[in-house]
Design a protein around this motif. Structure first.
Motif, PDB file in Angstrom:
ATOM      1  N   SER A  30      37.827  49.263  34.469  1.00 21.38           N
ATOM      2  CA  SER A  30      38.807  50.106  35.152  1.00 21.38           C
ATOM      3  C   SER A  30      38.211  50.876  36.319  1.00 21.38           C
ATOM      4  CB  SER A  30      39.440  51.092  34.156  1.00 21.38           C
ATOM      5  OG  SER A  30      38.436  51.920  33.594  1.00 21.38           O
ATOM      6  N   ASP A  31      36.880  51.043  36.327  1.00 14.24           N
ATOM      7  CA  ASP A  31      36.247  51.763  37.437  1.00 14.24           C
ATOM      8  C   ASP A  31      35.655  50.823  38.487  1.00 14.24           C
ATOM      9  OD1 ASP A  31      34.228  50.877  35.740  1.00 14.24           O
ATOM     10  OD2 ASP A  31      32.987  52.661  36.018  1.00 14.24           O
ATOM     11  N   ALA A  32      36.018  49.534  38.429  1.00 17.56           N
ATOM     12  CA  ALA A  32      35.537  48.571  39.427  1.00 17.56           C
ATOM     13  C   ALA A  32      35.989  49.015  40.815  1.00 17.56           C
ATOM     14  CB  ALA A  32      36.061  47.174  39.130  1.00 17.56           C
ATOM     15  N   HIS A  33      35.093  48.833  41.786  1.00 15.64           N
ATOM     16  CA  HIS A  33      35.432  49.178  43.169  1.00 15.64           C
ATOM     17  C   HIS A  33      36.672  48.383  43.585  1.00 15.64           C
ATOM     18  CE1 HIS A  33      35.172  49.411  47.537  1.00 15.64           C
ATOM     19  NE2 HIS A  33      34.392  50.483  47.362  1.00 15.64           N
ATOM     20  N   PRO A  34      37.583  49.003  44.343  1.00 22.20           N
ATOM     21  CA  PRO A  34      38.814  48.304  44.748  1.00 22.20           C
ATOM     22  C   PRO A  34      38.578  46.958  45.436  1.00 22.20           C
ATOM     23  CG  PRO A  34      38.998  50.636  45.237  1.00 22.20           C
ATOM     24  CD  PRO A  34      37.583  50.413  44.774  1.00 22.20           C
ATOM     25  N   VAL A  35      37.514  46.830  46.211  1.00 25.08           N
ATOM     26  CA  VAL A  35      37.281  45.541  46.863  1.00 25.08           C
ATOM     27  C   VAL A  35      36.996  44.458  45.823  1.00 25.08           C
ATOM     28  CG1 VAL A  35      34.789  45.630  47.375  1.00 25.08           C
ATOM     29  CG2 VAL A  35      36.307  44.454  48.929  1.00 25.08           C
ATOM     30  N   PHE A  36      36.307  44.812  44.742  1.00 25.75           N
ATOM     31  CA  PHE A  36      36.043  43.814  43.701  1.00 25.75           C
ATOM     32  C   PHE A  36      37.274  43.562  42.845  1.00 25.75           C
ATOM     33  CE2 PHE A  36      31.760  44.359  45.090  1.00 25.75           C
ATOM     34  CZ  PHE A  36      31.250  43.081  44.965  1.00 25.75           C
ATOM     35  N   GLU A  56      41.029  39.262  41.773  1.00 22.10           N
ATOM     36  CA  GLU A  56      42.427  38.856  41.681  1.00 22.10           C
ATOM     37  C   GLU A  56      42.696  37.641  42.570  1.00 22.10           C
ATOM     38  OE1 GLU A  56      46.122  38.623  40.224  1.00 22.10           O
ATOM     39  OE2 GLU A  56      44.563  39.948  39.475  1.00 22.10           O
ATOM     40  N   GLU A  57      42.071  37.602  43.722  1.00 18.85           N
ATOM     41  CA  GLU A  57      42.261  36.493  44.660  1.00 18.85           C
ATOM     42  C   GLU A  57      41.659  35.190  44.132  1.00 18.85           C
ATOM     43  OE1 GLU A  57      43.964  36.587  47.887  1.00 18.85           O
ATOM     44  OE2 GLU A  57      44.723  38.244  46.679  1.00 18.85           O
ATOM     45  N   LYS A  58      40.500  35.282  43.523  1.00 19.01           N
ATOM     46  CA  LYS A  58      39.809  34.098  42.991  1.00 19.01           C
ATOM     47  C   LYS A  58      39.310  34.443  41.597  1.00 19.01           C
ATOM     48  CE  LYS A  58      40.076  31.349  46.557  1.00 19.01           C
ATOM     49  NZ  LYS A  58      40.811  30.121  46.543  1.00 19.01           N
ATOM     50  N   ARG A 114      40.887  36.747  54.368  1.00 19.01           N
ATOM     51  CA  ARG A 114      41.322  36.239  53.062  1.00 19.01           C
ATOM     52  C   ARG A 114      40.187  35.497  52.379  1.00 19.01           C
ATOM     53  NH1 ARG A 114      46.805  33.619  52.856  1.00 19.01           N
ATOM     54  NH2 ARG A 114      46.540  34.386  50.756  1.00 19.01           N
ATOM     55  N   VAL A 115      40.191  35.536  51.055  1.00 16.76           N
ATOM     56  CA  VAL A 115      39.127  34.907  50.282  1.00 16.76           C
ATOM     57  C   VAL A 115      39.267  33.392  50.337  1.00 16.76           C
ATOM     58  CG1 VAL A 115      37.999  34.751  48.037  1.00 16.76           C
ATOM     59  CG2 VAL A 115      39.065  36.898  48.724  1.00 16.76           C
ATOM     60  N   ILE A 116      38.173  32.745  50.728  1.00 14.78           N
ATOM     61  CA  ILE A 116      38.142  31.279  50.787  1.00 14.78           C
ATOM     62  C   ILE A 116      37.688  30.716  49.447  1.00 14.78           C
ATOM     63  CG2 ILE A 116      36.997  29.276  51.819  1.00 14.78           C
ATOM     64  CD1 ILE A 116      36.679  30.973  54.376  1.00 14.78           C
ATOM     65  N   GLU A 117      36.596  31.273  48.928  1.00 16.35           N
ATOM     66  CA  GLU A 117      36.009  30.704  47.708  1.00 16.35           C
ATOM     67  C   GLU A 117      35.174  31.745  46.976  1.00 16.35           C
ATOM     68  OE1 GLU A 117      36.094  28.605  44.964  1.00 16.35           O
ATOM     69  OE2 GLU A 117      36.558  27.186  46.560  1.00 16.35           O
TER      70      GLU A 117
END
Length: 159
Positions: free
Chosen positions: A100-106, A111-113, A135-138
């Motif tokens: 729950s304390d994961a950095h928002p970017v992670f 969620e993306e991949k 956007r996340v490629i991989e």
């Protein structure tokens, strides 16, 4: 639609970093640890960065103690990265990558991949390749070496 540019972080030196500063670049986001068996990957990450930075690649290292393999202080982290591996790519402040304390970017990257484990980061040196559009490629496993990313990085830079 959310992109990498929507996030902020803190540099290892304590200054705020607006990730929108990297808009239009190909970004390799890596959760790092300086006391891990995979820590020598810093050398390969630095090599990729030096080779492709003029073409638009940025490597962003996010130290994490989520697996109990990172130093407590930013100074200790910087010392290992710079003195042992010659790291010149941007290093962020230590963050959590799971829970729950994961950095928002992670939270966003996972969620993306989702990868294995329903999205959770499995280990240090998990890598996310983000395109010029933010956007996340991989997503790449911790054991995927920086050299194994070369073709993917070149493809991303070419678009």
């Amino acid at each position: 639609m959310t992109t990498l540019s929507d996030f902020q972080a803190e540099a290892l030196t304590g200054q705020p970093v607006d990730l929108a500063d990297y808009a239009g670049k190909v970004v390799l986001v890596v959760n790092t640890a300086s006391q891990c068996g995979l820590t020598p990957q810093f050398e390969g990450l630095e090599q990729l960065y030096r080779e492709f930075q003029d073409g638009g690649l940025v490597v962003l290292g996010f130290p994490s103690d989520s697996f109990n393999q990172e130093h407590d202080s930013a100074d200790e982290i910087a010392e290992v990265c710079q003195q042992n591996y010659g790291v010149t790519f941007p290093m962020m402040a230590k963050v959590a990558v799971n829970g729950s304390d994961a950095h928002p970017v992670f939270q966003w990257l996972k969620e993306e991949k989702k990868g294995m484990l329903g999205g959770a980061i499995k280990w240090n040196f998990t890598k996310f390749l983000v395109g010029r559009d933010g956007r996340v490629i991989e997503r790449f496993a911790p054991t995927t070496t920086p050299d194994q990313l070369r073709d993917d990085v070149e493809r991303a830079l070419a678009t």
